[in-house]
Design an enzyme around this catalytic site. Structure first.
Site, PDB file in Angstrom:
ATOM      1  N   HIS A 146       1.881   4.855  -2.706  1.00  0.00           N
ATOM      2  CA  HIS A 146       2.045   6.288  -2.418  1.00  0.00           C
ATOM      3  C   HIS A 146       3.466   6.745  -2.737  1.00  0.00           C
ATOM      4  O   HIS A 146       3.669   7.797  -3.352  1.00  0.00           O
ATOM      5  CB  HIS A 146       1.768   6.559  -0.931  1.00  0.00           C
ATOM      6  CG  HIS A 146       0.349   6.368  -0.520  1.00  0.00           C
ATOM      7  ND1 HIS A 146      -0.719   6.889  -1.227  1.00  0.00           N
ATOM      8  CD2 HIS A 146      -0.200   5.722   0.551  1.00  0.00           C
ATOM      9  CE1 HIS A 146      -1.847   6.582  -0.620  1.00  0.00           C
ATOM     10  NE2 HIS A 146      -1.566   5.869   0.465  1.00  0.00           N
ATOM     11  N   HIS A 156       0.834  -1.207   0.000  1.00  0.00           N
ATOM     12  CA  HIS A 156       0.000   0.000   0.000  1.00  0.00           C
ATOM     13  C   HIS A 156       0.869   1.258   0.000  1.00  0.00           C
ATOM     14  O   HIS A 156       0.675   2.165  -0.830  1.00  0.00           O
ATOM     15  CB  HIS A 156      -0.902  -0.025   1.248  1.00  0.00           C
ATOM     16  CG  HIS A 156      -1.710   1.218   1.443  1.00  0.00           C
ATOM     17  ND1 HIS A 156      -3.064   1.281   1.174  1.00  0.00           N
ATOM     18  CD2 HIS A 156      -1.366   2.459   1.905  1.00  0.00           C
ATOM     19  CE1 HIS A 156      -3.498   2.508   1.443  1.00  0.00           C
ATOM     20  NE2 HIS A 156      -2.495   3.236   1.896  1.00  0.00           N
ATOM     21  N   GLU A 157       1.824   1.304   0.927  1.00  0.00           N
ATOM     22  CA  GLU A 157       2.668   2.497   1.034  1.00  0.00           C
ATOM     23  C   GLU A 157       3.586   2.656  -0.174  1.00  0.00           C
ATOM     24  O   GLU A 157       3.955   3.773  -0.531  1.00  0.00           O
ATOM     25  CB  GLU A 157       3.491   2.455   2.323  1.00  0.00           C
ATOM     26  CG  GLU A 157       2.668   2.422   3.603  1.00  0.00           C
ATOM     27  CD  GLU A 157       1.691   3.590   3.715  1.00  0.00           C
ATOM     28  OE1 GLU A 157       1.968   4.648   3.125  1.00  0.00           O
ATOM     29  OE2 GLU A 157       0.649   3.428   4.374  1.00  0.00           O
TER      30      GLU A 157
END
Length: 434
Positions: free
Chosen positions: A28, A24-25
């Site tokens: 980003h 997920h990170e």
């Protein structure tokens, strides 16, 4: 041995959880760097740092509490109206806003003025914030496809498990025949356990839902049924009865407590592990997404039952919300089930896939401090600026998301309380799959 398998299941889920957070990170991080935003930190977990290493301008690390993660981008919020951090205020709400704004600039270095998050165009900020949840959606889809197409899922088949001797309305909730009951069409036709139905009324099928629909659609009719019996095809004839049977929804799932009048043959379908093709997998995943959206919308209504399960000893509902602890426990139970190891692994992958789907949907809620809140802020800014341009008015400038921080604290407080409630329920009255 059972304890060791339980621990193994928990470890497998924990590893899947860490990978999901890191993935997920990474969404980003990669998009932020793509658009030239400086990212001082990429961390998996919260709390004390266990390990970190700086590469280039970013510190990469793992923290002690594996319940989340974050990347730190400079300039998440724009300066105050005067172009600077505003003076301290005695107002607690203003203090929250100023603290958030100050944190966004605390690692600012010379030359970073053009590398701050808020200076990027709204569509770039939307991509950066959407990339994290989207990575979870990708991972969920990949894991679902691996299980559906590679391992298969347990489902009803067209093979006969047992034959009913009489016609009983399913709403009566009994399985013993009485002298008043009519003989079942399946028994009268000579259908036997182990028979595999390959054709019904001239329609060949190997899918249970299709066969079930054909039976339901032909009450009162005499139909030929072709079965595979120990490798030989046998033709049987049955007059389909009219009976009260469980209602099915559009996806073919049974609707609990609701019944309809339809055709009835009178046998139980055997379950088996069946691999899905790509199209079937897409339909299955679409159904799961719809169910997940419905579950998320119904979440507030489940809080009273969750409270009763946690503090009043009430029975924990099977569809009760679970936290990380509860999911880890379920992951452990999966590896203690008396099923083949391949199915244990498939169920564990399904659990991680479902977790990622939930992460995607939850993070897309348009509320700060979730990713969806930042996306909503960027979209609102774009709408304001385009409207001003169309009306030939001055550019209103960046939308100050920092002003929403008091709301974000309230939302975060609600999430924390809910998380604690789920944690207590998962410990004292957990959801069990056995």
């Amino acid at each position: 041995m059972t304890t060791l398998m339980m621990i193994l299941g928990i470890v497998v889920f924990a590893v899947g959880l860490l990978i999901s957070i890191a993935w997920h990170e990474l969404g980003h991080l990669s998009t932020a760097k793509l658009f030239g935003i400086r990212v001082p930190q990429y961390m998996v977990g919260f709390g004390p740092t266990l390990f970190s290493r700086t590469k280039g301008e970013t510190e990469y690390g793992i923290k002690a509490i594996p319940f989340g993660g974050y990347i730190r981008m400079i300039g998440m919020f724009p300066p105050g109206p005067d172009g600077r951090m505003e003076a301290r205020s005695t107002s607690p709400w203003r203090g929250m806003i100023e603290d958030a704004r100050s944190a966004a600039f605390e690692e600012l270095r010379p030359g970073d003025e053009t590398r701050m998050f808020y200076t990027r165009k709204p569509w770039k900020r939307v991509i950066v914030m959407f990339a994290g949840p989207f990575m979870n959606l990708i991972l969920a889809a990949v894991l679902f496809l691996i299980v559906l197409m590679g391992f298969g899922i347990s489902q009803q088949t067209t093979t006969v498990s047992s034959v009913s001797q009489c016609v009983i309305a399913q709403s009566e909730n009994r399985d013993k025949c009485t002298s008043a009951d009519r003989p079942s069409p399946a028994a009268a036709a000579g259908l036997k356990a182990g028979d595999k139905i390959v054709s019904f009324n001239g329609v060949r099928t190997d899918e249970w839902n299709e066969l079930s629909d054909l039976i339901r659609a032909n009450p009162g009719k005499d139909v030929p049924i072709v079965v595979d019996r120990k490798g030989q095809e046998v033709i049987l004839h049955a007059k389909i009865a009219t009976n009260q049977v469980a209602k099915k929804d559009a996806g073919g799932q049974i609707v609990q407590g609701e019944y309809v009048t339809a055709g009835f043959l009178g046998f139980s379908a055997a379950t088996g592990v069946v691999r899905q093709d790509f199209d079937e997998s897409l339909v299955w995943m679409g159904d799961r997404v719809g169910e997940a959206v419905d579950s998320l919308a119904a979440l507030p209504g489940k809080i009273p039952a969750l409270w009763n399960a946690a503090f009043d000893g009430a029975e924990r509902e099977p569809d009760s919300p679970m936290g990380v602890v509860g999911a880890a426990r379920v992951g452990g139970e999966i590896f203690t089930l008396d099923i083949p190891p391949t199915q244990q692994l498939a169920m564990a992958l399904m659990l991680v896939a479902g977790f990622n789907l939930s992460l995607f949907l939850f993070n897309m809620l348009p509320l700060l401090p979730l990713d969806g809140g930042h996306i909503a802020g960027a979209l609102w800014e774009s709408l304001r600026r385009n409207a001003a341009k169309a009306l030939r008015r001055p550019d209103p400038g960046p939308f100050d998301v920092a002003k929403l921080m008091p709301v974000a604290y309230v939302v975060a407080g609600i999430f924390i309380c809910f998380t604690i409630l789920v944690l207590i329920a998962d410990v004292v009255n957990p959801v069990r799959i056995s």
